[in-house]
Design an enzyme around this catalytic site. Structure first.
Site, PDB file in Angstrom:
ATOM      1  N   HIS A  71       2.084  -9.093   1.058  1.00 17.65           N
ATOM      2  CA  HIS A  71       2.212  -8.336  -0.187  1.00 17.65           C
ATOM      3  C   HIS A  71       1.755  -9.187  -1.371  1.00 17.65           C
ATOM      4  O   HIS A  71       2.540  -9.982  -1.884  1.00 17.65           O
ATOM      5  CB  HIS A  71       3.663  -7.897  -0.386  1.00 17.65           C
ATOM      6  CG  HIS A  71       4.070  -6.823   0.563  1.00 17.65           C
ATOM      7  ND1 HIS A  71       3.831  -5.506   0.318  1.00 17.65           N
ATOM      8  CD2 HIS A  71       4.645  -6.880   1.778  1.00 17.65           C
ATOM      9  CE1 HIS A  71       4.258  -4.776   1.343  1.00 17.65           C
ATOM     10  NE2 HIS A  71       4.759  -5.594   2.241  1.00 17.65           N
TER      11      HIS A  71
ATOM     12  N   CYS B 251      -0.547  -4.199   3.509  1.00 18.28           N
ATOM     13  CA  CYS B 251       0.494  -4.045   4.532  1.00 18.28           C
ATOM     14  C   CYS B 251       0.198  -2.814   5.403  1.00 18.28           C
ATOM     15  O   CYS B 251      -0.802  -2.789   6.093  1.00 18.28           O
ATOM     16  CB  CYS B 251       1.868  -3.979   3.878  1.00 18.28           C
ATOM     17  SG  CYS B 251       3.221  -4.220   5.058  1.00 18.28           S
TER      18      CYS B 251
ATOM     19  N   GLU C  44       1.439  -8.351  -4.318  1.00 18.45           N
ATOM     20  CA  GLU C  44       2.256  -8.002  -5.489  1.00 18.45           C
ATOM     21  C   GLU C  44       3.598  -8.724  -5.506  1.00 18.45           C
ATOM     22  O   GLU C  44       4.304  -8.702  -6.501  1.00 18.45           O
ATOM     23  CB  GLU C  44       2.446  -6.481  -5.560  1.00 18.45           C
ATOM     24  CG  GLU C  44       3.442  -5.866  -4.577  1.00 18.45           C
ATOM     25  CD  GLU C  44       2.898  -5.642  -3.169  1.00 18.45           C
ATOM     26  OE1 GLU C  44       1.824  -6.169  -2.840  1.00 18.45           O
ATOM     27  OE2 GLU C  44       3.580  -4.939  -2.386  1.00 18.45           O
TER      28      GLU C  44
END
Lengths: 252, 196
Positions: free
Chosen positions: B177, B77, B179
């Protein structure tokens, strides 16, 4: 193409997931972290954890819970319930929450939204609105878990919240919540048209067609439900397959 | 494996740490130059604003350190955007690892800005996307994007086609993202760990 989101909401009381019908007669649907992980694996797009005891009992934060959730869940999640200050938001974000839902505190002190957006960015500030259509046909804002009426219309508050820097509106129709009779399409569409931020519709989803309608007619960006998922009345993957088959952009 | 996460004034570090732990790796979160240089992998995360993040990195000399890393580096990001040449966000000169520029989405009357949610990635040209199906969904939250360029390693379409990922030599960057991108994100992180 940006997908329409299917969101599971976990209402939490005393550390357990519960779900009321019209905010009453609460039933227990298990451990929130476990349930959240189950939904993430089942393909839900996002999770919302709301501590429904928080506002009434003045509990400050859900930081410990946020941390436990962040450790096991691999999709975005929002935490709310009694969030009332910049410091509350900071702690929750530091503990792994992606977004924070703020409700009554923001209504009582709207500048809080601007302060939060400036400090953390609009994208993580969700303004939750509980609204009820009264006998006069108008939709009004309710506070403190739907227990305190106000004379402000839902549309006026949604617009003000968006102008102040809210990143998203989570709109719950108290008339529809827990009824499984479909989402509040008109007010959802009206809010969605009035603001330029995503609108999540909540309350009333009972069939797959209800979800289709809230996206196509209600112009919602996301649809949230709780008990139909918790009590396995609707399977997340089946719902998403149905919506995809009916022409909606959906992540499968 | 020794994985270091760059510690600086931009959020979401806890989520990245947990995601790696779910893959069986215990990362260190550090701004110690030696620790960053000796790690097998470096992850440069970030949620925040470009100019304050760059100022923070410069103060600690981390800007020159990051640029010169030789092991696989993954910017996420804002981390990816800071690896680009320039960001329109507060007119910020960035690290110039990637040649691409970061610019603001312009309103088109229908799509909301910032983009928040799940969108598809495609046109892969990096080992970061090994074994992933075309049009895999990833989770995005951003108002600025890296334009298409020679380092583009995957594209996404929102308002216009732009770089969902960048790759040049040992440097990788993803706008989304991983994650927070469920199994797809885990696969991408695993591919990053598996780079030989």
């Amino acid at each position: 193409m940006l997908a329409k989101r299917i969101i599971a909401c976990l209402d939490i009381k005393n550390g357990r997931t519960v779900k009321g019908v019209n905010f009453e007669n609460i039933r227990d649907a298990g451990d929130p972290v476990e349930l959240g992980a189950f939904y993430a694996a089942a393909g839900i797009d996002e999770l919302v954890f709301l501590d429904i005891t928080a506002t009434n009992e003045k509990r400050k934060t859900l930081a410990d819970l946020a941390k436990k959730i962040a450790a096991v869940i691999n999709i975005p999640f929002t935490v709310g319930g009694g969030v009332a200050s910049i410091e509350d938001v900071r702690i929750l974000l530091q503990n792994g929450a992606d977004k924070i839902a703020v409700n009554s505190a923001a209504f009582k002190k709207p500048t809080l939204i601007a302060d939060m957006a400036r400090e953390f960015g609009s994208q993580c500030i969700v303004v939750a609105i509980d609204t009820k259509q009264e006998a006069d046909g108008e939709w009004y804002v309710y506070l403190n878990g739907g227990t305190v009426p106000t004379s402000t219309t839902c549309l006026a508050w949604a617009q003000e919240a968006a102008n102040l820097g809210a990143g998203e509106i989570l709109l719950t129709s108290m008339n529809h919540d827990g009824t499984k009779s479909g989402f509040a399409l008109e007010i959802t569409a009206a809010v969605s048209k009035a603001v330029s931020i995503p609108v999540i519709a909540s309350g009333g989803g009972g069939t797959m067609e209800h979800f289709e309608a809230v996206f196509k007619v209600g112009a919602a960006d996301g649809a949230l439900a709780a008990s139909i998922f918790h009590f396995k009345e609707m399977e997340v993957h089946a719902l998403k397959s149905f919506l995809l088959d009916n022409g909606l952009p959906i992540r499968l | 494996m020794n994985v270091a996460i760059v510690k600086y004034n931009a959020g979401n570090i806890l989520s990245v740490t947990y995601a790696l732990e779910r893959l069986g790796v215990s990362p260190v979160v550090t701004d110690n130059i030696e620790e960053l240089q000796k790690a097998d992998r470096v992850i440069f995360p970030g949620v925040g604003e470009a100019s304050t993040a760059m100022a923070y990195l410069k103060e600690r000399n981390l800007d020159t350190v990051i640029k010169k890393l030789e092991q696989p580096v993954l910017g996420i990001c804002l981390g990816m955007q800071l690896l680009c040449s320039y960001s329109e966000e507060n007119d910020t000169t960035c690290l110039s690892v990637f040649d691409e520029r970061v610019v603001s989405f312009l309103p088109n009357g229908t799509d909301k800005i910032p983009q928040v949610g799940w969108n598809t990635i495609s046109d892969y040209s990096s080992n970061l996307f090994n074994d992933l199906p075309e049009n895999a969904y990833c989770y995005f939250v951003h108002g600025y994007y890296a334009a298409l360029g020679p380092d583009t390693a995957a594209t996404t379409n929102y308002i216009l086609p732009y770089s969902a990922a960048l790759h040049k030599n040992n440097f990788y960057g993803v706008q989304f993202h991983p994650e927070k991108s469920a199994a797809v994100g885990e696969k991408i992180l695993q591919n990053f760990l598996d780079i030989v």
